[in-house]
Enzyme design. Structure first.
Site, PDB file in Angstrom:
ATOM      1  N   SER A 126       0.869  -1.166   0.000  1.00 37.31           N
ATOM      2  CA  SER A 126       0.000   0.000   0.000  1.00 37.31           C
ATOM      3  C   SER A 126       0.906   1.215   0.000  1.00 37.31           C
ATOM      4  O   SER A 126       2.039   1.151   0.504  1.00 37.31           O
ATOM      5  CB  SER A 126      -0.880   0.029   1.253  1.00 37.31           C
ATOM      6  OG  SER A 126      -1.463   1.314   1.443  1.00 37.31           O
ATOM      7  N   TYR A 183      -0.940  -0.519  10.336  1.00 38.80           N
ATOM      8  CA  TYR A 183      -1.144  -0.858   8.924  1.00 38.80           C
ATOM      9  C   TYR A 183       0.051  -0.391   8.098  1.00 38.80           C
ATOM     10  O   TYR A 183       0.624  -1.153   7.314  1.00 38.80           O
ATOM     11  CB  TYR A 183      -2.435  -0.206   8.410  1.00 38.80           C
ATOM     12  CG  TYR A 183      -2.759  -0.564   6.971  1.00 38.80           C
ATOM     13  CD1 TYR A 183      -3.338  -1.791   6.657  1.00 38.80           C
ATOM     14  CD2 TYR A 183      -2.497   0.327   5.936  1.00 38.80           C
ATOM     15  CE1 TYR A 183      -3.645  -2.122   5.349  1.00 38.80           C
ATOM     16  CE2 TYR A 183      -2.793   0.007   4.622  1.00 38.80           C
ATOM     17  CZ  TYR A 183      -3.368  -1.220   4.339  1.00 38.80           C
ATOM     18  OH  TYR A 183      -3.662  -1.546   3.028  1.00 38.80           O
TER      19      TYR A 183
END
Length: 263
Positions: free
Chosen positions: A153, A166
């Site tokens: 990501s 994350y």
């Protein structure tokens, strides 16, 4: 890799004869990857947690005549990973491609996380991908010409409002990609990563329903729109093709220009 490699692979833009393992392959980007691989001629083994949805996907693909296998499992569990590889070993003695797509998130500020929430994100996003790669190694090495693609990501490259765990987990995969690319190059295994920005998937559906949040995302995306899952899966597929045979250790953003502009 020499010209002889391409002589043996007449269509370097296809995945004919390839066998691929895809985690989280029933929803979002993973589902798009599975569809793309099948259309490009690959045989796939899909792993996902939801048995009912997995059965639905497998039945649909089989009705279309595609060669598919699958198993419902949580790859963040050591015991279930072991069962997955027993199942894979029953249908294949080797495979060529691994797509580490599984991931999760809990959006909070750092001080709001419990240790259990932190550990859940890290075990799902980081540990499971590390272990899936290690367990796949003997199968990939035997194939003689293999590739791994990790789904990262842009949160692994810069601060986003996704919460620290994350971003940490995705940054760890960025480094893992580089390490394995070097360590396993001698075994004919290429390792690359794809890092999406906001993509229209079930993981972010609720966020995109917030009009203010949505407009903020668009305002910081030069291309002025959200990505579709197929725009990410096309790069995953390319990195697995013979056409990408000299590319390894790379992490490529699919972000509509976000990282160039940033917040």
């Amino acid at each position: 890799m020499t010209k002889d490699y391409f002589n043996m692979n007449q269509n370097k833009w296809r995945l004919e004869g390839k066998r691929a393992v895809i985690t989280g392959g029933t929803k979002g980007i993973g589902y798009a990857v599975a569809n793309e691989f099948l259309q490009l001629g690959a045989e796939i083994f899909v792993i996902a947690r939801d048995q009912a949805l997995l059965d639905e996907r497998l039945n649909s693909w089989k009705l279309q005549g595609y060669p598919v296998f699958g198993m419902a499992a949580d790859v963040s569990s050591k015991e279930e990973r072991a069962l997955v590889f027993k199942a894979i070993n029953k249908v294949w003695d080797s495979f060529h491609l691994l797509v580490n797509n599984v991931g999760t998130n809990i959006r909070k500020k750092a001080i709001e996380f419990t240790l259990e929430e932190y550990e859940k994100i890290m075990s799902t996003n980081m540990t499971s991908n590390f272990e899936m790669s290690r367990l796949s190694y003997p199968f990939l090495k035997t194939s003689g010409n293999a590739a791994i693609v990790n789904l990262l990501s842009v949160a692994g490259f810069t601060h986003l409002r996704t919460g620290p765990p994350y971003g940490m987990s995705k940054a760890a995969l960025y480094q893992l990609t580089k390490n394995l690319a070097v360590e396993w190059a001698k075994d004919g295994i290429r390792v690359n990563a794809v890092a999406p920005w906001y993509t229209r998937t079930p993981l972010v559906e609720k966020l995109l329903e917030d009009e203010t949040y949505y407009k903020d995302i668009i305002a910081h995306t030069p291309m002025g729109r959200i990505a579709e899952a197929e725009e990410v899966s096309s790069l995953v597929a390319y990195l697995c093709m013979p056409a990408a045979s000299y590319i390894t250790g790379q992490s490529i953003a699919v972000d509509g220009g976000f990282l160039i502009q940033g917040f």
